[in-house]
Scaffold this motif. Structure first.
Motif, PDB file in Angstrom:
ATOM      1  N   SER A 116       0.850  -1.195   0.000  1.00 55.06           N
ATOM      2  CA  SER A 116       0.000   0.000   0.000  1.00 55.06           C
ATOM      3  C   SER A 116       0.885   1.243   0.000  1.00 55.06           C
ATOM      4  O   SER A 116       2.079   1.179   0.316  1.00 55.06           O
ATOM      5  CB  SER A 116      -0.927   0.011   1.221  1.00 55.06           C
ATOM      6  OG  SER A 116      -0.180   0.062   2.418  1.00 55.06           O
ATOM      7  N   ASP A 158       0.887   4.730   1.839  1.00 58.26           N
ATOM      8  CA  ASP A 158       0.207   5.377   2.955  1.00 58.26           C
ATOM      9  C   ASP A 158       0.800   6.752   3.243  1.00 58.26           C
ATOM     10  O   ASP A 158       1.992   7.005   3.041  1.00 58.26           O
ATOM     11  CB  ASP A 158       0.321   4.517   4.210  1.00 58.26           C
ATOM     12  CG  ASP A 158      -0.347   3.157   4.031  1.00 58.26           C
ATOM     13  OD1 ASP A 158      -1.205   3.037   3.137  1.00 58.26           O
ATOM     14  OD2 ASP A 158       0.003   2.229   4.775  1.00 58.26           O
ATOM     15  N   ARG A 163       4.415   0.711   1.671  1.00 51.00           N
ATOM     16  CA  ARG A 163       4.531  -0.132   2.852  1.00 51.00           C
ATOM     17  C   ARG A 163       4.063  -1.544   2.545  1.00 51.00           C
ATOM     18  O   ARG A 163       3.158  -1.759   1.736  1.00 51.00           O
ATOM     19  CB  ARG A 163       3.698   0.460   4.002  1.00 51.00           C
ATOM     20  CG  ARG A 163       4.134   1.875   4.378  1.00 51.00           C
ATOM     21  CD  ARG A 163       3.196   2.517   5.368  1.00 51.00           C
ATOM     22  NE  ARG A 163       3.273   1.913   6.685  1.00 51.00           N
ATOM     23  CZ  ARG A 163       4.226   2.177   7.561  1.00 51.00           C
ATOM     24  NH1 ARG A 163       5.189   3.038   7.269  1.00 51.00           N
ATOM     25  NH2 ARG A 163       4.238   1.603   8.742  1.00 51.00           N
ATOM     26  N   ASN A 166       2.194  -4.852   3.781  1.00 48.37           N
ATOM     27  CA  ASN A 166       1.113  -5.233   4.694  1.00 48.37           C
ATOM     28  C   ASN A 166       1.105  -6.750   4.798  1.00 48.37           C
ATOM     29  O   ASN A 166       0.948  -7.451   3.787  1.00 48.37           O
ATOM     30  CB  ASN A 166      -0.231  -4.748   4.171  1.00 48.37           C
ATOM     31  CG  ASN A 166      -0.331  -3.239   4.180  1.00 48.37           C
ATOM     32  OD1 ASN A 166      -0.906  -2.644   5.072  1.00 48.37           O
ATOM     33  ND2 ASN A 166       0.237  -2.603   3.159  1.00 48.37           N
ATOM     34  N   ILE A 209      -3.124  -7.383  10.938  1.00 48.93           N
ATOM     35  CA  ILE A 209      -2.240  -6.936   9.864  1.00 48.93           C
ATOM     36  C   ILE A 209      -1.075  -6.165  10.464  1.00 48.93           C
ATOM     37  O   ILE A 209      -1.261  -5.288  11.307  1.00 48.93           O
ATOM     38  CB  ILE A 209      -2.993  -6.055   8.847  1.00 48.93           C
ATOM     39  CG1 ILE A 209      -4.046  -6.892   8.104  1.00 48.93           C
ATOM     40  CG2 ILE A 209      -2.020  -5.433   7.845  1.00 48.93           C
ATOM     41  CD1 ILE A 209      -4.866  -6.093   7.101  1.00 48.93           C
ATOM     42  N   GLN A 244       2.226  -3.798   9.517  1.00 47.45           N
ATOM     43  CA  GLN A 244       2.760  -2.929   8.466  1.00 47.45           C
ATOM     44  C   GLN A 244       4.216  -2.589   8.742  1.00 47.45           C
ATOM     45  O   GLN A 244       4.656  -2.571   9.897  1.00 47.45           O
ATOM     46  CB  GLN A 244       1.969  -1.627   8.375  1.00 47.45           C
ATOM     47  CG  GLN A 244       0.660  -1.730   7.627  1.00 47.45           C
ATOM     48  CD  GLN A 244       0.121  -0.352   7.282  1.00 47.45           C
ATOM     49  OE1 GLN A 244       0.314   0.620   7.996  1.00 47.45           O
ATOM     50  NE2 GLN A 244      -0.552  -0.251   6.157  1.00 47.45           N
ATOM     51  N   GLU A 274       7.186  -2.296  12.357  1.00 49.86           N
ATOM     52  CA  GLU A 274       7.545  -0.885  12.423  1.00 49.86           C
ATOM     53  C   GLU A 274       8.786  -0.657  13.274  1.00 49.86           C
ATOM     54  O   GLU A 274       9.601   0.216  12.984  1.00 49.86           O
ATOM     55  CB  GLU A 274       6.377  -0.083  13.020  1.00 49.86           C
ATOM     56  CG  GLU A 274       5.146  -0.003  12.147  1.00 49.86           C
ATOM     57  CD  GLU A 274       5.227   1.130  11.144  1.00 49.86           C
ATOM     58  OE1 GLU A 274       6.294   1.786  11.089  1.00 49.86           O
ATOM     59  OE2 GLU A 274       4.247   1.349  10.431  1.00 49.86           O
TER      60      GLU A 274
END
Length: 226
Positions: free
Chosen positions: A107, A109, A132, A134, A146, A148, A195
């Motif tokens: 995606s 974002d 990013r 996912n 999910i 990321q 992250e």
């Protein structure tokens, strides 16, 4: 599979003081370094002005404070990484979770908005977007979530069906309501996705290997993610 772990083990996996990998993750890019250096310079200049205004007052303390401010750019990643660790450590209960990758998709974002002026002096908002990865993971109980992370070349190794492992956190003793998860480990690719590297990864991999040698635990009640 969901296996509760002790508080002692949990605190080993997520230490109070930042690890080397957490320090690197919190270091950021060139802009982050420049911002920290500017803060350090402003702090030192402010202390010099105070020293001129109040000569001879607590000279030793001001010298010590000047060293701390001058090295802000170097030590601040340790502080902010430790703060992030504390946000994980506030959960009372935790467990080792193993499931599978259900889906992988990319995606784009919005990560930050900046206000600036164009050539005509008009205020404009610039959107900074980031590609990013996912990673949807889940297990047979119906638990799904999910994860990321910023897209990396190594993420091309991810595929549905791969085993996924992570640490889950909750305020419920039976872990029936999962509130937070750690970064995710894919054993078949020796790959981490997330992250922030909140875990002591060597400890986590060792725990995973120990659990693989043990008989599977009894099936637990379906957890929920809220």
């Amino acid at each position: 599979m969901l296996v509760p772990i002790t508080r002692e083990k949990f605190e080993q996996l997520i230490p109070a003081i930042a690890t080397g990998s957490q320090y690197i993750a919190q270091w950021g890019g060139v802009q982050d370094l420049v911002r920290r250096v500017l803060i350090a310079v402003v702090g030192v200049v402010a202390l010099l002005l105070l020293n001129i205004l109040f000569q001879g007052v607590a000279a030793g303390f001001k010298f010590f404070l000047g060293i701390i401010m001058g090295l802000y750019w170097l030590w601040s990643p340790v502080y902010f990484a430790s703060v992030r660790n504390s946000q994980y450590r506030r959960w009372k209960y935790s467990g080792f979770w193993r499931g599978r990758v259900l889906d992988v998709f990319i995606s784009e974002d919005l990560v930050k908005e900046e206000e600036t002026f164009n050539q005509r002096g008009e205020l404009v908002i610039v959107e900074n977007r980031e590609r990013r990865i996912n990673l949807e993971i889940g297990d047979r109980t119906g638990f799904r979530t999910i994860v990321q992370a910023p897209l990396r070349r190594t993420h091309k190794l991810l595929a549905p069906g791969q085993v996924a492992e992570c640490l889950v956190m909750s305020n419920q003793p039976d872990l029936s309501e999962i509130k937070k998860i750690s970064d995710v480990y894919i054993p078949s690719q020796d790959l981490w996705v997330g992250e922030y590297p909140c875990l002591r990864r060597d400890f986590f991999i060792s725990m995973s290997q120990d659990l693989q040698r043990q008989p599977p635990p009894a099936r637990r009640r379906r957890p929920s993610r809220r």
